[in-house]
Write an enzyme that holds these catalytic residues in place. Sequence first.
Site, PDB file in Angstrom:
ATOM      1  N   ASP A 142       7.161 -31.788 -29.272  1.00 45.15           N
ATOM      2  CA  ASP A 142       7.588 -31.922 -27.874  1.00 45.15           C
ATOM      3  C   ASP A 142       6.340 -32.204 -27.058  1.00 45.15           C
ATOM      4  O   ASP A 142       5.428 -31.383 -26.987  1.00 45.15           O
ATOM      5  CB  ASP A 142       8.256 -30.616 -27.425  1.00 45.15           C
ATOM      6  CG  ASP A 142       8.689 -30.632 -25.970  1.00 45.15           C
ATOM      7  OD1 ASP A 142       8.160 -31.429 -25.164  1.00 45.15           O
ATOM      8  OD2 ASP A 142       9.546 -29.814 -25.615  1.00 45.15           O
ATOM      9  N   ILE A 143       6.294 -33.380 -26.450  1.00 45.12           N
ATOM     10  CA  ILE A 143       5.139 -33.744 -25.638  1.00 45.12           C
ATOM     11  C   ILE A 143       5.622 -34.298 -24.308  1.00 45.12           C
ATOM     12  O   ILE A 143       6.347 -35.286 -24.253  1.00 45.12           O
ATOM     13  CB  ILE A 143       4.202 -34.720 -26.385  1.00 45.12           C
ATOM     14  CG1 ILE A 143       2.973 -35.014 -25.544  1.00 45.12           C
ATOM     15  CG2 ILE A 143       4.925 -35.962 -26.837  1.00 45.12           C
ATOM     16  CD1 ILE A 143       1.827 -35.611 -26.312  1.00 45.12           C
ATOM     17  N   GLU A 144       5.259 -33.594 -23.250  1.00 45.67           N
ATOM     18  CA  GLU A 144       5.664 -33.958 -21.892  1.00 45.67           C
ATOM     19  C   GLU A 144       4.697 -33.320 -20.911  1.00 45.67           C
ATOM     20  O   GLU A 144       3.937 -32.425 -21.270  1.00 45.67           O
ATOM     21  CB  GLU A 144       7.105 -33.505 -21.639  1.00 45.67           C
ATOM     22  CG  GLU A 144       7.348 -32.037 -21.935  1.00 45.67           C
ATOM     23  CD  GLU A 144       8.821 -31.663 -21.934  1.00 45.67           C
ATOM     24  OE1 GLU A 144       9.465 -31.858 -20.900  1.00 45.67           O
ATOM     25  OE2 GLU A 144       9.301 -31.164 -22.967  1.00 45.67           O
ATOM     26  N   TRP A 145       4.733 -33.779 -19.678  1.00 44.78           N
ATOM     27  CA  TRP A 145       3.868 -33.188 -18.659  1.00 44.78           C
ATOM     28  C   TRP A 145       4.397 -31.823 -18.259  1.00 44.78           C
ATOM     29  O   TRP A 145       5.577 -31.671 -17.945  1.00 44.78           O
ATOM     30  CB  TRP A 145       3.797 -34.055 -17.412  1.00 44.78           C
ATOM     31  CG  TRP A 145       3.173 -35.403 -17.584  1.00 44.78           C
ATOM     32  CD1 TRP A 145       3.684 -36.589 -17.162  1.00 44.78           C
ATOM     33  CD2 TRP A 145       1.917 -35.713 -18.188  1.00 44.78           C
ATOM     34  NE1 TRP A 145       2.845 -37.619 -17.481  1.00 44.78           N
ATOM     35  CE2 TRP A 145       1.739 -37.105 -18.114  1.00 44.78           C
ATOM     36  CE3 TRP A 145       0.922 -34.949 -18.807  1.00 44.78           C
ATOM     37  CZ2 TRP A 145       0.610 -37.754 -18.602  1.00 44.78           C
ATOM     38  CZ3 TRP A 145      -0.200 -35.596 -19.310  1.00 44.78           C
ATOM     39  CH2 TRP A 145      -0.355 -36.975 -19.203  1.00 44.78           C
TER      40      TRP A 145
ATOM     41  N   PHE B 159      -2.109 -29.856 -24.016  1.00 46.55           N
ATOM     42  CA  PHE B 159      -3.117 -30.888 -23.803  1.00 46.55           C
ATOM     43  C   PHE B 159      -4.553 -30.370 -23.837  1.00 46.55           C
ATOM     44  O   PHE B 159      -5.484 -31.145 -23.982  1.00 46.55           O
ATOM     45  CB  PHE B 159      -2.865 -31.625 -22.479  1.00 46.55           C
ATOM     46  CG  PHE B 159      -1.623 -32.454 -22.504  1.00 46.55           C
ATOM     47  CD1 PHE B 159      -1.606 -33.686 -23.133  1.00 46.55           C
ATOM     48  CD2 PHE B 159      -0.453 -31.986 -21.922  1.00 46.55           C
ATOM     49  CE1 PHE B 159      -0.453 -34.452 -23.182  1.00 46.55           C
ATOM     50  CE2 PHE B 159       0.708 -32.748 -21.968  1.00 46.55           C
ATOM     51  CZ  PHE B 159       0.704 -33.978 -22.599  1.00 46.55           C
TER      52      PHE B 159
END
Length: 183
Positions: A64-67, A37
Amino acid sequence: MAEGHRGGDWYDPKFDANWYGAAMAGLPRGAYHFWYFCRPAMEQVSWFLQHVPYDPYALPPVLDIEWVDSKNCPGHPPREVIISEVRIWLDAIERYYGKRPIIYTSISFYNDRLRGAFPGYFVWIASYKGHPVVRDPSLRWNFWQHTEAGRVAGIRGRVDRNVFNGSIREWQAFLQGRLRPES
């Protein structure tokens, strides 16, 4: 899927061996990028292009996008910022590789930041606490990572295990680039 890219600061030292080894073994192969991010989208695109060879027979690239909590990149950007930056990455990667990338994420991140933003993309959901439909009946998904602690004969250690949401005929069409996700 040969993992190897995290936002532009880490490259899996086994990526090349896995990438070329999978091809020599006749296995479908693809590359995976972990979104960071705190790095601009085009910088992440450049990183991916530097490290993932062009192969018209490879699986679509995966984002892959996640917190992920990080001391170096604190905070959670708003939906509009994430969508704008992710769109830049997806469009640039699709233009170069000629395949629409797959979006990998968790159910909570999808609902919080991505739902409705990217119709026409395959969605790969990580859900270790239960089937995606049980956890969110309205969720449209194509792949499900149901464990990160699976076992596969011939591989030491634990591996991710996934399923494809479709028939054998649809799987073959996906591998040939003929299957389109539902919008």
